[in-house]
Design a protein around this motif. Structure first.
Motif, PDB file in Angstrom:
ATOM      1  N   MET A 127       0.829  -1.204   0.000  1.00 51.97           N
ATOM      2  CA  MET A 127       0.000   0.000   0.000  1.00 51.97           C
ATOM      3  C   MET A 127       0.865   1.256   0.000  1.00 51.97           C
ATOM      4  O   MET A 127       0.542   2.246  -0.673  1.00 51.97           O
ATOM      5  N   GLU A 130       2.093   1.734  -3.464  1.00 56.63           N
ATOM      6  CA  GLU A 130       0.998   2.168  -4.326  1.00 56.63           C
ATOM      7  C   GLU A 130       0.694   3.650  -4.160  1.00 56.63           C
ATOM      8  O   GLU A 130       0.386   4.355  -5.135  1.00 56.63           O
ATOM      9  N   THR A 131       0.782   4.171  -2.938  1.00 57.83           N
ATOM     10  CA  THR A 131       0.528   5.601  -2.725  1.00 57.83           C
ATOM     11  C   THR A 131       1.550   6.454  -3.474  1.00 57.83           C
ATOM     12  O   THR A 131       1.208   7.521  -3.999  1.00 57.83           O
ATOM     13  N   ARG A 134       0.648   6.468  -7.179  1.00 60.41           N
ATOM     14  CA  ARG A 134      -0.463   7.386  -7.438  1.00 60.41           C
ATOM     15  C   ARG A 134      -0.010   8.837  -7.364  1.00 60.41           C
ATOM     16  O   ARG A 134      -0.428   9.672  -8.165  1.00 60.41           O
ATOM     17  N   GLN A 141      -5.347   2.998 -10.579  1.00 59.80           N
ATOM     18  CA  GLN A 141      -6.247   2.098  -9.874  1.00 59.80           C
ATOM     19  C   GLN A 141      -6.844   2.738  -8.623  1.00 59.80           C
ATOM     20  O   GLN A 141      -6.218   3.613  -7.994  1.00 59.80           O
ATOM     21  N   ASP A 142      -8.047   2.284  -8.257  1.00 62.31           N
ATOM     22  CA  ASP A 142      -8.570   2.583  -6.931  1.00 62.31           C
ATOM     23  C   ASP A 142      -8.181   1.419  -6.027  1.00 62.31           C
ATOM     24  O   ASP A 142      -7.637   0.419  -6.478  1.00 62.31           O
ATOM     25  N   TRP A 143      -8.485   1.554  -4.730  1.00 59.23           N
ATOM     26  CA  TRP A 143      -8.037   0.530  -3.794  1.00 59.23           C
ATOM     27  C   TRP A 143      -8.728  -0.808  -4.023  1.00 59.23           C
ATOM     28  O   TRP A 143      -8.144  -1.865  -3.776  1.00 59.23           O
ATOM     29  N   TRP A 146      -6.930  -2.426  -7.024  1.00 61.32           N
ATOM     30  CA  TRP A 146      -5.567  -2.760  -6.586  1.00 61.32           C
ATOM     31  C   TRP A 146      -5.590  -4.006  -5.704  1.00 61.32           C
ATOM     32  O   TRP A 146      -4.773  -4.916  -5.866  1.00 61.32           O
ATOM     33  N   THR A 147      -6.548  -4.047  -4.772  1.00 57.45           N
ATOM     34  CA  THR A 147      -6.660  -5.204  -3.887  1.00 57.45           C
ATOM     35  C   THR A 147      -6.990  -6.470  -4.673  1.00 57.45           C
ATOM     36  O   THR A 147      -6.409  -7.540  -4.428  1.00 57.45           O
TER      37      THR A 147
END
Length: 424
Positions: A127, A130-131, A134, A141-143, A146-147
């Motif tokens: 995570m 990923e931040t 972004r 992607q949204d969470w 991504w998940t």
């Protein structure tokens, strides 16, 4: 009959000879198929990021690398700590000793329990990374998506790992010299996965459609025909649903070979797209996926023999409290050794990969004769993907599967001079 005694493993010497033979075979294939020198007698052009990238672009690359390196190194450190604990302490055997049921169920549950535990520890690091993606505009992607992608990735890796671990335990319970069928099985599984990957695994993460009819598609197929590479079609992946990065690749071999371009790449100028595809045609023409699969298969067979020898060592069995790989409690030890093997073999794989990628670059230049377009394309790829323009030695050894952009641009300039053209 299950063997759980701590007596010296039979066939230890035979496994040692097989290990040596497979090691020599792997090194021979790598030595004779890797293009250690891509350009012959070419003027040496020194890579220089400042020549092709602005100060702001270089600073952005350095800032992005500094940001994503922290979670990457922490993830690597975590993997090493967990693997080290599994191969040097009785932690794994004690944890898995609590599982109940038939041996095969305990083995599978052991893989699942340890994999889930490691992934829970790694999840915050993913995570964190990923931040940063972004923040720099690389991830779209949204969470939730991504998940979903991460869970699918974990599921596939855990399934393959479970197959390998269960096979080792099953073979150890059935055969005294289990390294023989294990080596054969490891080689076979590697080839099968490489062959099936494009049609079974890749569609899990992306949708693939034939490149739309038009001038670009016609030009790409004509270029492939001119290059003597059989290509039924060029596929487009819907990569834009997760990233803004530009990329293309070739995967599979034989009936499953395919050249894939990201839909994001189609936004680049046509001549640059053609050059990227020409690079991928270079991989297809020289059979890089097939050779890589053979090397990977030999390496997997080598690993099976090494696994047998390491587990057979009295010191390892004493430290881990595992008397035999036939014991389901050995799952942790096997997983730890596989993890260490993957990490330790990475630098050698990257070394070979960089040379193969350089050869594909040279092939693209030979096919298109456009070094200036190549330089422009590398600039675009590097700026859009925020590539590390000057990685330090550790990063280069651990993570660089391709030459850096300045190295690739310098090679293109060397190619131009070698062919009597003006240096772009």
């Amino acid at each position: 009959m299950t063997r759980t005694t701590t007596e010296a493993a039979p066939g230890f010497r035979g496994a040692g000879w097989a290990l040596a033979a497979l090691g020599v075979a792997t090194l021979a294939v790598v030595a004779f198929t890797t293009p250690w020198r891509v350009l012959s007698a070419a003027p040496a052009v020194v890579p220089d990021p400042a020549r092709d990238f602005t100060a702001d672009q270089i600073a952005r690359s350095e800032a992005f690398d500094a940001a994503v390196s922290v979670p990457a190194y922490l993830s690597l450190g975590l993997a090493l700590v967990v693997a080290g604990a599994l191969v040097s302490t009785p932690l794994g055997a004690r944890l898995l000793g609590r599982l109940k049921g038939p041996w095969w169920l305990r083995a599978l549950l052991g893989v699942l329990v340890l994999s889930v535990a490691v992934e829970i520890l790694r999840w915050p690091l993913g995570m964190w990374s990923e931040t940063h993606l972004r923040a720099y505009g690389l991830s779209t992607q949204d969470w939730l998506s991504w998940t979903a992608d991460r869970v699918k990735n974990i599921g596939i890796r855990t399934t393959l790992l479970a197959i390998m671990v269960l096979a080792v335990v099953a073979l150890a319970r059935r055969y005294r010299r289990w390294w023989i069928p294990a080596a054969v099985g490891a080689f076979t599984l590697t080839v099968a996965v490489s062959f099936a990957y494009p049609v079974l695994i890749e569609p899990v993460f992306n949708d693939f459609t034939p490149m739309p009819a038009g001038q670009l598609r016609d030009d790409l197929l004509a270029m492939a025909a001119r290059d003597g590479v059989s290509v039924e079609d060029v596929l487009v992946a819907d990569a834009s649903r997760r990233t803004t990065a530009l990329n293309a690749y070739v995967s599979g071999f034989g009936a499953t070979r395919r050249i894939v371009v990201y839909d994001t790449l189609l936004r680049a100028p046509v001549d640059e797209v053609e050059l990227v595809v020409a690079h991928e045609l270079g991989h297809a023409k020289t059979g890089d996926v097939l050779y890589g699969t053979i090397v990977g298969g030999l390496g997997a067979a080598f690993g099976a023999c090494l696994l047998y020898l390491v587990i057979s060592a009295g010191a390892v069995r004493r430290r881990t409290g595992v008397a035999s790989p036939a014991d389901p409690r050995a799952v942790g030890l096997i997983m730890g050794l596989l993890s260490l093997a993957t990490i330790l073999s990475g630098p050698a794989q990257n070394l070979v990969s960089r040379q193969i990628e350089a050869r594909a670059d040279a092939h693209a230049l030979d096919l298109t004769g456009e070094p200036a377009v190549f330089v422009s394309m590398q600039r675009r790829l590097s700026v859009t993907n925020i590539s590390d323009l000057s990685p330090d030695v550790i990063e280069y050894v651990l993570y660089a599967s391709h030459p850096t952009a300045p190295q690739r641009i310098a090679m293109a300039r060397s190619w131009a001079l070698l062919n009597g053209m003006r240096e772009p």
